[in-house]
Design a protein around this motif. Structure first.
Motif, PDB file in Angstrom:
ATOM      1  N   CYS A  97       0.827  -1.199   0.000  1.00  0.00           N
ATOM      2  CA  CYS A  97       0.000   0.000   0.000  1.00  0.00           C
ATOM      3  C   CYS A  97       0.866   1.255   0.000  1.00  0.00           C
ATOM      4  O   CYS A  97       1.835   1.356   0.770  1.00  0.00           O
ATOM      5  N   GLY A  98       0.511   2.189  -0.853  1.00  0.00           N
ATOM      6  CA  GLY A  98       1.119   3.504  -0.784  1.00  0.00           C
ATOM      7  C   GLY A  98       0.498   4.303   0.353  1.00  0.00           C
ATOM      8  O   GLY A  98      -0.298   3.774   1.141  1.00  0.00           O
ATOM      9  N   ILE A  99       0.811   5.601   0.416  1.00  0.00           N
ATOM     10  CA  ILE A  99       0.299   6.403   1.526  1.00  0.00           C
ATOM     11  C   ILE A  99      -0.754   7.406   1.058  1.00  0.00           C
ATOM     12  O   ILE A  99      -1.094   8.349   1.765  1.00  0.00           O
ATOM     13  N   GLY A 100      -1.288   7.138  -0.153  1.00  0.00           N
ATOM     14  CA  GLY A 100      -2.382   7.948  -0.681  1.00  0.00           C
ATOM     15  C   GLY A 100      -3.657   7.131  -0.747  1.00  0.00           C
ATOM     16  O   GLY A 100      -3.812   6.117  -0.054  1.00  0.00           O
ATOM     17  N   ASN A 101      -4.580   7.568  -1.592  1.00  0.00           N
ATOM     18  CA  ASN A 101      -5.885   6.904  -1.661  1.00  0.00           C
ATOM     19  C   ASN A 101      -5.805   5.511  -2.282  1.00  0.00           C
ATOM     20  O   ASN A 101      -6.604   4.638  -1.944  1.00  0.00           O
ATOM     21  N   ASN A 102      -4.863   5.272  -3.199  1.00  0.00           N
ATOM     22  CA  ASN A 102      -4.699   3.923  -3.727  1.00  0.00           C
ATOM     23  C   ASN A 102      -4.252   2.990  -2.608  1.00  0.00           C
ATOM     24  O   ASN A 102      -4.718   1.849  -2.513  1.00  0.00           O
ATOM     25  N   GLY A 103      -3.380   3.497  -1.756  1.00  0.00           N
ATOM     26  CA  GLY A 103      -2.969   2.723  -0.584  1.00  0.00           C
ATOM     27  C   GLY A 103      -4.129   2.477   0.358  1.00  0.00           C
ATOM     28  O   GLY A 103      -4.240   1.407   0.963  1.00  0.00           O
ATOM     29  N   GLY A 104      -5.015   3.465   0.474  1.00  0.00           N
ATOM     30  CA  GLY A 104      -6.213   3.278   1.294  1.00  0.00           C
ATOM     31  C   GLY A 104      -7.086   2.157   0.757  1.00  0.00           C
ATOM     32  O   GLY A 104      -7.622   1.344   1.535  1.00  0.00           O
ATOM     33  N   ASP A 105      -7.243   2.100  -0.570  1.00  0.00           N
ATOM     34  CA  ASP A 105      -7.987   0.985  -1.179  1.00  0.00           C
ATOM     35  C   ASP A 105      -7.348  -0.350  -0.804  1.00  0.00           C
ATOM     36  O   ASP A 105      -8.035  -1.330  -0.495  1.00  0.00           O
ATOM     37  N   GLY A 106      -6.011  -0.375  -0.841  1.00  0.00           N
ATOM     38  CA  GLY A 106      -5.292  -1.592  -0.503  1.00  0.00           C
ATOM     39  C   GLY A 106      -5.495  -2.002   0.946  1.00  0.00           C
ATOM     40  O   GLY A 106      -5.620  -3.197   1.259  1.00  0.00           O
ATOM     41  N   LEU A 107      -5.557  -1.013   1.848  1.00  0.00           N
ATOM     42  CA  LEU A 107      -5.773  -1.322   3.265  1.00  0.00           C
ATOM     43  C   LEU A 107      -7.179  -1.868   3.507  1.00  0.00           C
ATOM     44  O   LEU A 107      -7.369  -2.769   4.334  1.00  0.00           O
ATOM     45  N   VAL A 108      -8.172  -1.329   2.801  1.00  0.00           N
ATOM     46  CA  VAL A 108      -9.531  -1.883   2.904  1.00  0.00           C
ATOM     47  C   VAL A 108      -9.524  -3.347   2.457  1.00  0.00           C
ATOM     48  O   VAL A 108     -10.080  -4.221   3.123  1.00  0.00           O
ATOM     49  N   LEU A 109      -8.891  -3.604   1.318  1.00  0.00           N
ATOM     50  CA  LEU A 109      -8.783  -4.972   0.817  1.00  0.00           C
ATOM     51  C   LEU A 109      -8.096  -5.872   1.835  1.00  0.00           C
ATOM     52  O   LEU A 109      -8.572  -6.978   2.136  1.00  0.00           O
ATOM     53  N   ALA A 110      -6.962  -5.401   2.371  1.00  0.00           N
ATOM     54  CA  ALA A 110      -6.186  -6.218   3.317  1.00  0.00           C
ATOM     55  C   ALA A 110      -7.018  -6.555   4.550  1.00  0.00           C
ATOM     56  O   ALA A 110      -6.985  -7.694   5.048  1.00  0.00           O
ATOM     57  N   ARG A 111      -7.771  -5.580   5.043  1.00  0.00           N
ATOM     58  CA  ARG A 111      -8.619  -5.827   6.219  1.00  0.00           C
ATOM     59  C   ARG A 111      -9.669  -6.907   5.924  1.00  0.00           C
ATOM     60  O   ARG A 111      -9.919  -7.798   6.748  1.00  0.00           O
ATOM     61  N   GLN A 112     -10.264  -6.830   4.742  1.00  0.00           N
ATOM     62  CA  GLN A 112     -11.274  -7.831   4.366  1.00  0.00           C
ATOM     63  C   GLN A 112     -10.624  -9.218   4.245  1.00  0.00           C
ATOM     64  O   GLN A 112     -11.210 -10.228   4.664  1.00  0.00           O
ATOM     65  N   LEU A 113      -9.428  -9.262   3.672  1.00  0.00           N
ATOM     66  CA  LEU A 113      -8.720 -10.541   3.541  1.00  0.00           C
ATOM     67  C   LEU A 113      -8.410 -11.134   4.915  1.00  0.00           C
ATOM     68  O   LEU A 113      -8.551 -12.345   5.130  1.00  0.00           O
ATOM     69  N   VAL A 114      -7.991 -10.279   5.838  1.00  0.00           N
ATOM     70  CA  VAL A 114      -7.718 -10.733   7.209  1.00  0.00           C
ATOM     71  C   VAL A 114      -8.990 -11.286   7.838  1.00  0.00           C
ATOM     72  O   VAL A 114      -8.994 -12.365   8.456  1.00  0.00           O
ATOM     73  N   ASN A 115     -10.092 -10.570   7.687  1.00  0.00           N
ATOM     74  CA  ASN A 115     -11.359 -10.983   8.291  1.00  0.00           C
ATOM     75  C   ASN A 115     -11.832 -12.333   7.765  1.00  0.00           C
ATOM     76  O   ASN A 115     -12.533 -13.074   8.474  1.00  0.00           O
ATOM     77  N   TYR A 116     -11.480 -12.663   6.549  1.00  0.00           N
ATOM     78  CA  TYR A 116     -11.897 -13.930   5.956  1.00  0.00           C
ATOM     79  C   TYR A 116     -10.819 -15.010   6.067  1.00  0.00           C
ATOM     80  O   TYR A 116     -10.930 -16.061   5.443  1.00  0.00           O
ATOM     81  N   GLY A 117      -9.788 -14.735   6.851  1.00  0.00           N
ATOM     82  CA  GLY A 117      -8.817 -15.771   7.160  1.00  0.00           C
ATOM     83  C   GLY A 117      -7.779 -16.060   6.102  1.00  0.00           C
ATOM     84  O   GLY A 117      -7.150 -17.130   6.126  1.00  0.00           O
ATOM     85  N   TYR A 118      -7.564 -15.134   5.199  1.00  0.00           N
ATOM     86  CA  TYR A 118      -6.540 -15.358   4.166  1.00  0.00           C
ATOM     87  C   TYR A 118      -5.142 -15.162   4.748  1.00  0.00           C
ATOM     88  O   TYR A 118      -4.955 -14.472   5.762  1.00  0.00           O
ATOM     89  N   ASN A 119      -4.163 -15.749   4.092  1.00  0.00           N
ATOM     90  CA  ASN A 119      -2.758 -15.631   4.481  1.00  0.00           C
ATOM     91  C   ASN A 119      -2.198 -14.352   3.878  1.00  0.00           C
ATOM     92  O   ASN A 119      -1.603 -14.354   2.810  1.00  0.00           O
TER      93      ASN A 119
END
Length: 517
Positions: A54-76
Motif C-alpha cells: 500500500c502507498g500512503i495515498g488513496n490507492n494505498g487506502g484501497d489496498g488497506l480496505v482490501l487487506a482488512r477484508q482478507l484478514v477478516n476472511y482468514g486469508y494468508n
C-alpha cells in the motif's frame, strides 16, 4: 464504453460522495470491498500468501480496505506500507487505524531496499502503491521495489492502474513501473491500456463497478470511447424485406497495378461481404481477367494502360469510393489521383498508396473533402504526420491533422483508434493474426461498402473496424494466429454480423438452466 480522464475520475468520485450522501472514506470502502469480492470469488479461501503493498495515498487506502477484508476472511495476507513520503491522505490514515484495530499483525513499514520482503513465485502481489495519483517519477528505492516484484515472478494484481504508470503520459523508465498480470480498473478502463508504449504494463484488465453516480457517467462527455458490441448494435441497420441491390449503394474501388492486383481483389471481396449492393472496380488492364475470374460479383472498368492507372474516368454514379490499394506511386498515377481528388464529390476512403501519394505531395491535402476517411498503418501515419516522441504525442498530432483537414483517421494497430477532430474511438476486437498482408485492403473495402449502404463515414469506420476485428477473432479459433489470412477475414465476416445478435454464453446457459427447471 466511455474512458474517463484522470480529472473526470476525481470529479466523479467527489460528485458521487455528494449526491449519495456518503464520505470519501465510505466510497473507498466500497472500492476496496469490490476488489476483495473479485479475489474471494476466485480464491475461495485458498491459503496462498498474498502480499498487499500500500502507498500512503488513496490507492494505498484501497489496498488497506482490501487487506482488512482478507484478514477478516482468514486469508494468508501480508501487509506493507511503502513509506515513500511524509504526506498521508485522510482516508489512508483512517483505514490504517482500522486495520490496526482488526489484526495484531500490523502493516510492515518499507523505508528502503533492506526492508523488501521475500516473495515466492507462487505468491500473489497486490499493487496498491500509487494508482492514478502519480504525478512524478517514483523514488529510486521504490523503483527497485517494483523490480523486486517482477523478479519474484509472482502473480501481480494492480489496483486501478499499475504503480509508476501515469494515466496521461508515457513513463520514461520502464523499471519504475509495476508490470502487472492483471489490473482492476475502477468504473472504466484507462487509455494507457490500449497504447503500444504502455499496454505492456498490464497483460489483462477488468473494470470494477464501484457505484459512481449514474447521471455523471451518462452525461459526462469523454474524449475517448471504447467501441464494443453494445455500441455497434445501436448503429446497425437491418435490411428491409422489399429492398433490392440499388437500396444498398454502389461502391467504386480504384487502384491496382501490375503485380499488386491482389490488393484490389481482396478489397472488392471485402466490399461485397460488407453488404454493398453493387461493386465496381477501376483497375489497369492487366487486372481485368483476374478480377472477373476471382470476384464474379464485381463489375470491372479498366484504364487504357495495361500496368498502372493513368486516367481515372468512369460513367457510373457511385455512392462511395475507396482507392489506393495496390495503386503504386508512378508519376502518371499521381497525376490521375490528383485530378480525381479535385473533381470528386462522393464520400471517399483513401488507403495504402493513396496515403503515400498524399504524403509525398502534401499540397494535395487541401484537395480532400470533409469526412474523407484515411486508413494508415503506423509507417503510413508517420509519413502523414511526421515523427512523434511517444503515443500521446502521436494522438495529439493525429487529432490536429484531423481537425485541420476535417478528415477521419483510422489509425491501424493492435487496438485500432479512429480519430475525428478531438475524439478518439478505440476498437475492442482483433488479434495478432491480422498482422499479415492484405487485411488492410479488406478493411478499406468494408468501410467503403458500409458508406455505400448509407452509413455516415465516421460510423462506417467504427463499424467496419469492429466487424473486421471480430471476424478475425472468430476465424482465429479455426486457423490460429500464424495461419490467418486476409481471405479468412472476408470468409468469416458473415459470422461477425451474426455475432452482433448472439447471446453471451453465460446468459445463454442461465436461460437454458431456467428453462429446464
Amino acid at each position: 464504453m466511455k474512458i474517463f480522464s484522470k480529472e473526470q475520475i476525481y470529479k466523479g468520485d467527489q460528485l458521487t460522495a455528494e449526491k449519495q450522501n456518503i464520505s470519501s472514506t465510505e466510497l473507498m470502502e466500497r472500492a476496496g470491498t469490490q476488489i476483495f469480492n473479485w479475489i474471494h470469488q476466485r480464491m475461495q479461501g485458498a491459503q496462498v500468501p498474498i502480499h498487499v503493498f500500500c502507498g500512503i495515498g488513496n490507492n494505498g487506502g484501497d489496498g488497506l480496505v482490501l487487506a482488512r477484508q482478507l484478514v477478516n476472511y482468514g486469508y494468508n495476507v501480508h501487509i506493507y506500507v511503502v513509506n515513500c513520503s511524509e504526506k498521508r491522505t485522510k482516508d489512508f490514515l483512517i483505514n490504517y487505524d482500522r486495520i490496526k484495530e482488526t489484526t495484531k499483525k500490523w502493516p510492515i513499514m518499507l523505508n528502503c531496499e533492506a526492508d523488501f520482503p521475500e516473495i515466492g513465485p507462487d505468491d500473489i502481489i497486490v499493487d496498491a502503491v500509487f494508482g492514478i495519483g502519480l504525478n512524478r517519477p517514483p523514488n529510486e528505492w521504490v523503483k527497485r521495489l517494483f523490480q523486486h516484484f517482477r523478479a519474484s515472478k509472482a502473480f501481480t494484481l494492480a489496483i486501478d492502474l499499475p504503480s509508476g504508470l501515469y494515466a496521461d503520459k508515457v513513463p520514461k523508465d520502464e523499471n519504475g513501473v509495476v508490470w502487472a498480470d492483471y489490473t482492476l480498473s475502477f468504473q472504466s478502463p484507462k487509455l494507457v491500456f490500449f497504447l503500444p508504449d504502455t499496454s505492456k504494463y498490464t497483460r489483462q484488465w477488468e473494470v470494477l463497478d464501484i457505484g459512481i453516480d449514474l447521471e455523471f457517467l451518462q452525461q459526462t462527455e469523454t474524449e475517448v470511447e471504447l467501441i464494443g458490441k453494445n455500441e455497434m448494435l445501436t448503429i446497425y441497420k437491418p435490411r428491409e424485406k422489399f429492398s433490392h441491390k440499388g437500396t444498398y449503394g454502389h461502391a467504386l474501388l480504384i487502384g491496382g497495378s501490375h503485380g499488386k492486383m491482389g490488393a484490389m481483389i481482396l478489397s472488392a471481396r471485402g466490399t461485397m461481404a460488407s453488404g454493398a449492393g453493387l461493386v465496381t472496380t477501376f483497375i489497369p488492364k492487366c487486372g481485368y481477367i483476374p478480377m472477373q475470374s476471382v470476384v464474379p460479383e464485381a463489375m470491372v472498368l479498366t484504364d487504357a494502360d495495361d500496368e498502372k492507372l493513368t486516367s481515372i474516368t468512369f460513367d457510373i454514379e457511385p455512392t462511395a469510393v475507396g482507392m489506393g490499394m495496390g495503386m503504386g506511386l508512378d508519376q502518371k498515377t499521381q497525376h490521375a489521383f490528383q485530378k480525381f481528388l479535385k473533381s470528386n464529390e462522393v464520400p471517399l476512403v483513401i488507403d495504402a498508396d493513396g496515403i503515400n501519394l498524399l504524403a509525398k505531395h502534401k499540397d494535395d491535402f487541401k484537395l480532400i473533402k470533409p469526412q474523407t476517411v484515411l486508413t494508415p498503418h503506423p509507417k503510413e501515419l508517420e509519413r502523414l504526420l511526421g515523427s512523434w516522441k511517444d503515443d500521446f504525442d502521436k494522438l495529439k498530432k493525429a487529432k490536429a491533422f484531423s481537425k485541420k483537414y476535417k478528415c477521419i483517421l483510422v489509425v491501424k494497430d493492435a487496438h485500432t483508434i479512429t480519430v475525428f477532430e478531438d475524439k478518439l474511438y478505440i476498437n475492442s476486437t482483433g488479434n495478432p493474426g491480422l498482422a499479415t498482408g492484405g487485411t488492410g485492403d479488406v478493411l478499406t473495402g468494408i468501410i467503403t461498402g458500409l458508406i455505400a449502404q448509407g452509413y455516415e463515414p465516421l460510423t462506417a469506420s467504427l463499424f467496419a473496424v469492429y466487424l473486421h476485428g471480430k471476424s478475425a477473432d472468430i476465424a482465429v479459433e479455426d486457423y490460429g494466429y500464424q495461419s490467418l489470412t486476409a481471405s479468412h477475414v472476408i470468409d468469416y465476416l458473415g459470422q461477425a454480423y451474426l455475432d452482433l445478435f448472439a447471446k453471451p454464453q453465460v446468459q445463454q446457459k442461465q436461460e437454458e438452466k431456467s428453462g429446464n427447471s
